[in-house]
Structure formats: C-alpha cells, structure tokens
Write an enzyme that holds these catalytic residues in place. Sequence first.
Site, PDB file in Angstrom:
ATOM      1  NE  ARG A   1      -1.730   3.453  12.966  1.00 38.37           N
ATOM      2  CZ  ARG A   1      -1.176   2.456  13.074  1.00 38.37           C
ATOM      3  NH1 ARG A   1       0.235   2.475  12.687  1.00 38.37           N
ATOM      4  NH2 ARG A   1      -1.727   1.037  13.043  1.00 38.37           N
TER       5      ARG A   1
ATOM      6  CD  GLU B   1      -2.771  -1.207   2.568  1.00 35.42           C
ATOM      7  OE1 GLU B   1      -2.395  -0.048   3.471  1.00 35.42           O
ATOM      8  OE2 GLU B   1      -3.764  -1.715   2.664  1.00 35.42           O
TER       9      GLU B   1
ATOM     10  CD  GLU C   1      -0.460   8.613   8.086  1.00 31.65           C
ATOM     11  OE1 GLU C   1      -0.995   7.508   8.888  1.00 31.65           O
ATOM     12  OE2 GLU C   1       0.481   9.058   8.266  1.00 31.65           O
TER      13      GLU C   1
ATOM     14  CE  LYS D   1       5.692   4.731   6.526  1.00 32.38           C
ATOM     15  NZ  LYS D   1       5.383   6.144   7.146  1.00 32.38           N
TER      16      LYS D   1
HETATM   17  P1  AMP Z   1       6.616   4.911  10.710  1.00 33.58           P
HETATM   18  O1  AMP Z   1       5.511   6.386  11.309  1.00 33.58           O
HETATM   19  O2  AMP Z   1       7.450   5.576  10.125  1.00 33.58           O
HETATM   20  O3  AMP Z   1       6.594   3.929  11.638  1.00 33.58           O
HETATM   21  O4  AMP Z   1       5.551   4.260   9.673  1.00 33.58           O
HETATM   22  C1  AMP Z   1       4.189   3.774  10.177  1.00 33.58           C
HETATM   23  C2  AMP Z   1       3.215   4.671   9.934  1.00 33.58           C
HETATM   24  O5  AMP Z   1       2.789   4.851   8.702  1.00 33.58           O
HETATM   25  C3  AMP Z   1       1.900   4.216  10.388  1.00 33.58           C
HETATM   26  O6  AMP Z   1       1.614   4.484  11.877  1.00 33.58           O
HETATM   27  C4  AMP Z   1       0.851   5.143   9.707  1.00 33.58           C
HETATM   28  O7  AMP Z   1       0.678   6.293  10.465  1.00 33.58           O
HETATM   29  C5  AMP Z   1       1.259   5.498   8.495  1.00 33.58           C
HETATM   30  N1  AMP Z   1       0.959   5.011   7.111  1.00 33.58           N
HETATM   31  C6  AMP Z   1       0.704   5.650   6.271  1.00 33.58           C
HETATM   32  N2  AMP Z   1      -0.115   4.885   5.149  1.00 33.58           N
HETATM   33  C7  AMP Z   1      -0.396   3.726   5.747  1.00 33.58           C
HETATM   34  C8  AMP Z   1      -0.810   2.509   5.226  1.00 33.58           C
HETATM   35  N3  AMP Z   1      -1.266   2.392   3.969  1.00 33.58           N
HETATM   36  N4  AMP Z   1      -0.856   1.467   6.194  1.00 33.58           N
HETATM   37  C9  AMP Z   1      -0.484   1.508   7.297  1.00 33.58           C
HETATM   38  N5  AMP Z   1       0.262   2.725   7.876  1.00 33.58           N
HETATM   39  C10 AMP Z   1       0.297   3.767   7.022  1.00 33.58           C
END
Ligand code: AMP
Length: 556
Positions: free
Chosen positions: A254, A247, A299, A249
């Site tokens: 979030r 998917e 998100e 990102k």
């Molecule tokens: P990180 O904040 O770098 O740990 O990355 C994970 C975060 O990416 C999650 O906590 C979400 O806030 C965000 N995110 C964005 N798009 C997605 C998606 N398609 N699925 C899950 N998380 C996502």
Amino acid sequence: MKYGKLVDSYRKLSSTNKKLEKTDIVSKLLKSASDEDLEVLVLLSRGRIFPEWDVTELGVADSIMIKTLAKTSGVPESEIKSISRKKGDLGDAAEEILEKKRQTTLHKKSLSLSAVYSNLRKIPSIGGSGSVEKRMALISELLSSATPEEGKYITRTVLQTLRLGVGEGTIRDAIAKAYGLEASLVERAHNIRNDFGEIVKIARKAGETGLKKLSLEVGRPLKPMLAQKTEGIEKAVEDMGGLAAWEIKYDGMRVQIHKKGSDIRVFTRRLDDVTKQFYDIVEISSKSIVAKDCILEGEAVGVDPKTGKPLPFQQLSRRIKRKYDIEELSKEIPVTVNLFDILYLDGKSLLDSPFEERRKLLVKSVKPNGAKFALAEQVISGDKKKITRFYDHALSMGHEGLMAKNLSAKYTPGSRVKHMYKLKPEMETLDLVVIGAIWGEGRRANWLGSFILGARDVDTSEFVEVGKVATGLSDENLKNLTKILKPLITKDNISTLDVKPKLVVEVGYEEIQKSPTYRSGFALRFPRVKQIRDDKGPEDADSIERLARLYEMQRK
Ligand code: AMP
C-alpha cells in the site's frame, strides 16, 4: 525535570495492571511537566526515543549492554550474564550490579530527564569506526550517575523491553484526562498526525480548538483505513447489503503518494518514507497526476519484467529495504501503481466525503498511464452473479481477490471499519509446534505474548523455525498458553525462551515465503493462531516438505 521523577512513575506503572490507574499516573506526570519536557515524557513513558513516524531504532543488542554494564561497574561480564539469567531480565541485573557499585562510590550527580533523552537519541546516529565504543560511552555516562533503580529503567529503555503496559491507548487517554478533552478528539488528531509529542503540546497550549484545527498536511503521512475480512462471496454480498463498489484487490504494497506542486513523496502503510527507493513511482506520478496538491492511495505491485505478471510481495519488499543500487533493483523489480483513493485535494481534506465522491475526484485528478499508473478496476453492483464473475476475473488475472466498499462511507484513518471488506480465498492452515516464546508487553506483560513456531524436519525429527506469531489469541487463550508452556521452558535466552516442542497450534497465514534466515528455509507472512490443537501431538505437526509443496502451489 529529574529522571528520577519519571522513574517514580515507572515504578507506579509496574505495580498496577489497571488501565485507568495507568492513565491516571501518566496524566499526572504530564500535568507536572514543563513545556520543554512534555514531548520527551510522552515518548519515554512508552519507552520510545523517536516519534511514531520515525522508524529509527536504537539497535543496541543484549551483548553490548552487558559489556557496557561491565565497563561501568567493574563487574565481569560472566557474572552479569549469570545474574541476568537468574533474574530473567537484564534490567533487574543492572539494578543489582549498580547497587553493589553504589557502596563504593561516594559522589553522585542527579540525572536529568533531558540528559537521558539526549544521550539515547544520539546512539543511532553514531556510525563509522569506533562507533560501538562511542555508543557504549553514551550509555555508560548515564549509568554512572544513575541510581540502581534508574539504571534498571535505562537498561530496559535501551533494550526496548520496558513493558509497562503503556500503549497508544493509555497515552491518548492520559492526554485527554490531563487537559479535559474527549479521547476521540485526541485519537483523531493522532490518526492524522501520528505524533503524540506534537499533540500533547497543542493539547496543553490550545486545547480542543487547537486539536480540532489540526488537519491533513501534504507530506505528513496518515494512518490508513483498514478493511474487515469476509468469507465467501455470498457473505460478502450480504455484508454490503445492496449496491456497493467492488474493486480488484491487488497484491503488493500500500502506498500513500503525497504531491505538493512538483514535490512528490511516497510512504508505506507503516508511514515509512520510501520516496528514494521508489523514485520510479515519483517519476510516473509527476507525469500522471494532474492535480496540483493531493494525497492519493494505491497499491504498488511488483511485476516480472519478462512476463509482465505480478511478483510475490516478498520480491517487492526487497525494494523497500534497499539503500544502494536502487536503480538497478528497480529494473529487476519494476512496479505498477493501482490507485484506489484520494484523501486530500487542492487545499481540502476529503476524509469526510463519501467514497463515491472521492472516487470521482480521483478519476479527475489523474491521467492514467497504461498499466503503470492505473485506477483500481471497479464494478458498482449488488448483483451476486455479476460480482462472482468479477471475483473469478480478479483471481484468474493472478490478483488476490476483491475489496468491497460502501459508496457513502467516510475515510476514517487508522481504524478497521465495517464498511470496507476484503474477500480472498483462504489458504490451507498449518499445524505447527511451539518451540519458543517471548513475554508479552503492556497489559499482557505477565503472560507469554508471542510464540516461535516450528515445522517438523522428517530427516532429523527436529522442529525448525518457520515464524513467530503474536496475533489471533484472546487474553483467555494467552493465559491458558502461558500455563501450558511455562513448565516446558528449557532455556531463558533473556529476550526469548526455548520451549520443549510439545504444543501444536493451527496457524493461518497470508503467504509462505522463502527465508534465508530461518533454518527451515521458509517463513510465514502474517501468521495467526486459529486454535490450540491439544488433540494433536508434535508428531502430527506439518513437515517442511508440506510447506515446500504449499509454497510451490501458491506460485502457480
Ligand atoms: P489486507 O492487507 O489483507 O488487510 O488487505 C487490505 C489491503 O489490500 C490494503 O491495505 C491495501 O494494501 C490492499 N489493496 C489492494 N487493492 C486494494 C483496493 N482496490 N482497495 C483498497 N485496498 C487495496
């Protein structure tokens, strides 16, 4: 219960570094408590006043505490400051000062646990004129009946510097031990309810059966499942080992959207309620969610109203903090929501359903509304070429990268799982100088735990702050850093230490942001130490100009 009994446990907790012994001390304390005191004990033994889901802070600064101590004891502020500097802790200073005073006071009431808790709890709710005095009076009232040792712990609790090594893990194990339960069961309950106070009461009253019955509740946020990092597309495809969901990102915030009939609430990943600030998400959700009751995750991305392009997270974060003119700001920074999971649907928890199934239910539960309320773009594939194309597409659209998800995996709240990966290009690292430090907490109380980082100002040859880092370091590294930095401490400001700029560390981060608070004008988002660069000296550290260049680059 007498507050003194909790203080006995504080003393025991501070005299051991062993986790098992700490668990044992807290567990015995819980067992000996009455039903009424149980919840308060769970909070205060960790130095908390409010439950985990409540973001209220006491907000009493060192200076106010010093004034309060002066007022209560009659000892001048300057003397208190000097004792505190000598001892390195205002709590220890409070104990010494109250000891002096004790010799002159004759009568003392003993302090109850509930009196301490009730006064501390009132502090943040006091506003308006004269609020500082009223807050000081609440603390002073406690200090006047406290023994010197109790005064020490009250001071530390007020300043949130208790540092007894009692974290979530200790409380979880102590509850499990006190009531003969599996720690994993207590943990599961905590991940979905986020309130040890509630859990300890259920554990005592209804044991295993009671905890097992706990389920998701619409309106009560749960801890999100977290992803692992993977580097490079090749490794990512290999990590997923076959067919998986990929998917986009999205780079934003979030959100958990809780819908119960017409009642819709929005929570952040830290479980803060931001329903008011994001009333526009509520509006669009009520039009676009077709399910009656559900919990969705997605998100929220801030977009530039003129260009329609995603805005940096920092812009969006202004909306989280805003308390007034909310509507105006929402026009300046409108959001789109990209949904990627569903955790609850019409009376049924979906945590144990495979992701593939959850995605199908998510699709059925919403009627997307253009880009404003959309499903996360998804490709199901195990083909490296196809995934690479999708990754390039995500990056070219200005998104952060991709998420890879195992199709058959459950949703485990609160844990960083091995079946969901994030893939994004790595930012260039920075070499920064440690210019300050803060003592660690809990298990790490004897070591320096976080470090203030500085970049070089070429004009003045000074080092100016760009952020604080607490992650990325093993215990071994922390011990080592403490040894190196201790002789370099130049000033003890009670809550922080100034350190002679000598040590260089290589730091990774998510993003460089503009900062009005730091003198450098920049701040790092999620900095982490990658390694200690003892091969470099402060003269080799990166300059503010380099930060400015990287900041501009990431905006392109
Ligand atoms: P990180 O904040 O770098 O740990 O990355 C994970 C975060 O990416 C999650 O906590 C979400 O806030 C965000 N995110 C964005 N798009 C997605 C998606 N398609 N699925 C899950 N998380 C996502």
